[in-house]
Design a protein around this motif. Structure first.
Motif, PDB file in Angstrom:
ATOM      1  N   MET A  73       0.811  -1.184   0.000  1.00 28.12           N
ATOM      2  CA  MET A  73       0.000   0.000   0.000  1.00 28.12           C
ATOM      3  C   MET A  73       0.869   1.270   0.000  1.00 28.12           C
ATOM      4  O   MET A  73       0.481   2.265  -0.577  1.00 28.12           O
ATOM      5  CB  MET A  73      -0.930  -0.004   1.203  1.00 28.12           C
ATOM      6  CG  MET A  73      -1.841   1.165   1.175  1.00 28.12           C
ATOM      7  SD  MET A  73      -3.171   1.246   2.347  1.00 28.12           S
ATOM      8  CE  MET A  73      -3.266  -0.283   3.094  1.00 28.12           C
ATOM      9  N   TRP A  74       2.042   1.218   0.664  1.00 33.20           N
ATOM     10  CA  TRP A  74       2.941   2.368   0.683  1.00 33.20           C
ATOM     11  C   TRP A  74       3.354   2.730  -0.745  1.00 33.20           C
ATOM     12  O   TRP A  74       3.438   3.906  -1.097  1.00 33.20           O
ATOM     13  CB  TRP A  74       4.155   2.081   1.566  1.00 33.20           C
ATOM     14  CG  TRP A  74       5.159   3.181   1.599  1.00 33.20           C
ATOM     15  CD1 TRP A  74       6.418   3.149   1.080  1.00 33.20           C
ATOM     16  CD2 TRP A  74       4.995   4.489   2.155  1.00 33.20           C
ATOM     17  NE1 TRP A  74       7.055   4.359   1.289  1.00 33.20           N
ATOM     18  CE2 TRP A  74       6.200   5.201   1.952  1.00 33.20           C
ATOM     19  CE3 TRP A  74       3.949   5.135   2.807  1.00 33.20           C
ATOM     20  CZ2 TRP A  74       6.388   6.514   2.365  1.00 33.20           C
ATOM     21  CZ3 TRP A  74       4.137   6.447   3.232  1.00 33.20           C
ATOM     22  CH2 TRP A  74       5.339   7.121   3.004  1.00 33.20           C
ATOM     23  N   THR A  75       3.565   1.728  -1.587  1.00 37.18           N
ATOM     24  CA  THR A  75       3.931   1.977  -2.983  1.00 37.18           C
ATOM     25  C   THR A  75       2.815   2.739  -3.692  1.00 37.18           C
ATOM     26  O   THR A  75       3.080   3.680  -4.447  1.00 37.18           O
ATOM     27  CB  THR A  75       4.230   0.649  -3.712  1.00 37.18           C
ATOM     28  OG1 THR A  75       5.271  -0.022  -3.005  1.00 37.18           O
ATOM     29  CG2 THR A  75       4.643   0.865  -5.152  1.00 37.18           C
ATOM     30  N   SER A  76       1.579   2.362  -3.428  1.00 37.52           N
ATOM     31  CA  SER A  76       0.436   3.061  -4.032  1.00 37.52           C
ATOM     32  C   SER A  76       0.367   4.506  -3.562  1.00 37.52           C
ATOM     33  O   SER A  76       0.118   5.417  -4.351  1.00 37.52           O
ATOM     34  CB  SER A  76      -0.873   2.347  -3.685  1.00 37.52           C
ATOM     35  OG  SER A  76      -0.914   1.076  -4.282  1.00 37.52           O
ATOM     36  N   LYS A  95       0.407  10.002  -4.625  1.00 39.64           N
ATOM     37  CA  LYS A  95       0.766  11.251  -3.936  1.00 39.64           C
ATOM     38  C   LYS A  95      -0.435  12.012  -3.371  1.00 39.64           C
ATOM     39  O   LYS A  95      -0.408  12.496  -2.269  1.00 39.64           O
ATOM     40  CB  LYS A  95       1.616  12.164  -4.810  1.00 39.64           C
ATOM     41  CG  LYS A  95       2.970  11.568  -5.113  1.00 39.64           C
ATOM     42  CD  LYS A  95       3.857  12.511  -5.841  1.00 39.64           C
ATOM     43  CE  LYS A  95       5.197  11.984  -6.261  1.00 39.64           C
ATOM     44  NZ  LYS A  95       5.559  10.628  -6.043  1.00 39.64           N
ATOM     45  N   ARG A  96      -1.498  12.148  -4.105  1.00 35.03           N
ATOM     46  CA  ARG A  96      -2.730  12.823  -3.677  1.00 35.03           C
ATOM     47  C   ARG A  96      -3.882  11.916  -4.091  1.00 35.03           C
ATOM     48  O   ARG A  96      -3.995  11.566  -5.281  1.00 35.03           O
ATOM     49  CB  ARG A  96      -2.811  14.188  -4.354  1.00 35.03           C
ATOM     50  CG  ARG A  96      -3.910  15.062  -3.888  1.00 35.03           C
ATOM     51  CD  ARG A  96      -3.777  16.436  -4.595  1.00 35.03           C
ATOM     52  NE  ARG A  96      -5.019  17.130  -4.577  1.00 35.03           N
ATOM     53  CZ  ARG A  96      -5.418  17.927  -3.586  1.00 35.03           C
ATOM     54  NH1 ARG A  96      -4.636  18.140  -2.564  1.00 35.03           N
ATOM     55  NH2 ARG A  96      -6.586  18.527  -3.646  1.00 35.03           N
ATOM     56  N   PHE A  97      -4.747  11.547  -3.143  1.00 30.21           N
ATOM     57  CA  PHE A  97      -5.734  10.513  -3.432  1.00 30.21           C
ATOM     58  C   PHE A  97      -6.884  10.535  -2.435  1.00 30.21           C
ATOM     59  O   PHE A  97      -6.762  11.060  -1.329  1.00 30.21           O
ATOM     60  CB  PHE A  97      -5.062   9.128  -3.394  1.00 30.21           C
ATOM     61  CG  PHE A  97      -4.307   8.886  -2.112  1.00 30.21           C
ATOM     62  CD1 PHE A  97      -4.928   8.316  -1.007  1.00 30.21           C
ATOM     63  CD2 PHE A  97      -2.978   9.252  -1.994  1.00 30.21           C
ATOM     64  CE1 PHE A  97      -4.240   8.126   0.185  1.00 30.21           C
ATOM     65  CE2 PHE A  97      -2.276   9.067  -0.812  1.00 30.21           C
ATOM     66  CZ  PHE A  97      -2.906   8.495   0.276  1.00 30.21           C
ATOM     67  N   THR A  98      -7.992   9.930  -2.845  1.00 30.60           N
ATOM     68  CA  THR A  98      -9.100   9.675  -1.930  1.00 30.60           C
ATOM     69  C   THR A  98      -8.956   8.240  -1.423  1.00 30.60           C
ATOM     70  O   THR A  98      -8.175   7.452  -1.975  1.00 30.60           O
ATOM     71  CB  THR A  98     -10.463   9.818  -2.639  1.00 30.60           C
ATOM     72  OG1 THR A  98     -10.546   8.809  -3.661  1.00 30.60           O
ATOM     73  CG2 THR A  98     -10.645  11.207  -3.239  1.00 30.60           C
ATOM     74  N   CYS A 140      -7.792   2.469  -2.459  1.00 30.31           N
ATOM     75  CA  CYS A 140      -8.277   1.083  -2.422  1.00 30.31           C
ATOM     76  C   CYS A 140      -8.259   0.453  -3.812  1.00 30.31           C
ATOM     77  O   CYS A 140      -7.867  -0.701  -3.980  1.00 30.31           O
ATOM     78  CB  CYS A 140      -9.676   1.023  -1.825  1.00 30.31           C
ATOM     79  SG  CYS A 140      -9.723   1.435  -0.071  1.00 30.31           S
ATOM     80  N   GLN A 141      -8.681   1.218  -4.804  1.00 27.41           N
ATOM     81  CA  GLN A 141      -8.674   0.711  -6.182  1.00 27.41           C
ATOM     82  C   GLN A 141      -7.250   0.453  -6.667  1.00 27.41           C
ATOM     83  O   GLN A 141      -6.973  -0.566  -7.294  1.00 27.41           O
ATOM     84  CB  GLN A 141      -9.373   1.698  -7.119  1.00 27.41           C
ATOM     85  CG  GLN A 141     -10.864   1.739  -6.924  1.00 27.41           C
ATOM     86  CD  GLN A 141     -11.528   2.855  -7.725  1.00 27.41           C
ATOM     87  OE1 GLN A 141     -10.895   3.825  -8.134  1.00 27.41           O
ATOM     88  NE2 GLN A 141     -12.831   2.708  -7.935  1.00 27.41           N
ATOM     89  N   HIS A 142      -6.347   1.364  -6.352  1.00 30.31           N
ATOM     90  CA  HIS A 142      -4.971   1.248  -6.820  1.00 30.31           C
ATOM     91  C   HIS A 142      -4.230   0.102  -6.147  1.00 30.31           C
ATOM     92  O   HIS A 142      -3.452  -0.609  -6.774  1.00 30.31           O
ATOM     93  CB  HIS A 142      -4.224   2.565  -6.591  1.00 30.31           C
ATOM     94  CG  HIS A 142      -2.916   2.646  -7.302  1.00 30.31           C
ATOM     95  ND1 HIS A 142      -1.735   2.221  -6.736  1.00 30.31           N
ATOM     96  CD2 HIS A 142      -2.602   3.100  -8.543  1.00 30.31           C
ATOM     97  CE1 HIS A 142      -0.747   2.407  -7.594  1.00 30.31           C
ATOM     98  NE2 HIS A 142      -1.241   2.946  -8.699  1.00 30.31           N
TER      99      HIS A 142
END
Length: 164
Positions: A1-4, A9-12, A17-19
């Protein structure tokens, strides 16, 4: 998850979760300590909460407690770091440098020698530079038998019959 998180960088929460392919409850549990430690910042401007990466710790997730404080390295981690600096050492050197006890140092050196991370000549150990797989200390684990697990590669490296 850290990679995602590093990629987005900026996300909901939904985007994360999708990524990363994880559930929202798992993602919330992962984000909470990162926010407490100042690695992630959350903002809500009318829509869903938007998270932003504030401090990029590099390829490895920050090693922090649930309240965002940096974890104190355990004995294996301290010895691993000391071995990489000392390069050639005796058990007494390692116990001083890593602030650990002699028996723990002997045990760790025995199994890292078997796994190929160290070589020994008499009472002197030599760190094998080509086997420096990264910042995380190899773990000597007891599960019916002793094993050496490398957290950097995700592999059991000793005994060799299980390393393949």
């Amino acid at each position: 998850m850290w990679t995602s998180i590093r990629t987005l960088k900026r996300f909901t929460l939904k985007e994360l979760c999708q990524h990363s392919g994880i559930s929202a409850s798992t993602a919330r549990g992962f984000l909470k300590p990162l926010m407490a430690g100042g690695f992630i910042k959350a903002r809500k401007d009318g829509g869903p909460v938007v998270y932003q990466l504030m401090k990029d710790n590099g390829a490895h997730r920050p090693d922090i407690t649930n309240d965002g404080k940096k974890k104190k390295p355990d004995g294996m981690q301290r010895m691993w770091a000391a071995m990489k600096v000392l390069k050639n050492f005796r058990i007494s050197d390692l116990t001083l440098a890593a602030e650990t006890v002699e028996q723990e140092a002997k045990h760790y050196c025995l199994y890292l020698t078997r796994a190929g991370y160290l070589r020994s000549v008499g009472d002197v150990y030599k760190f094998v530079q080509k086997n420096d797989t990264g910042p995380h200390a190899p773990r000597v684990m007891i599960a019916r038998a002793f094993k050496v697990y490398d957290r950097n590669t995700g592999m059991v490296v000793w005994p060799e019959s299980e390393a393949a």
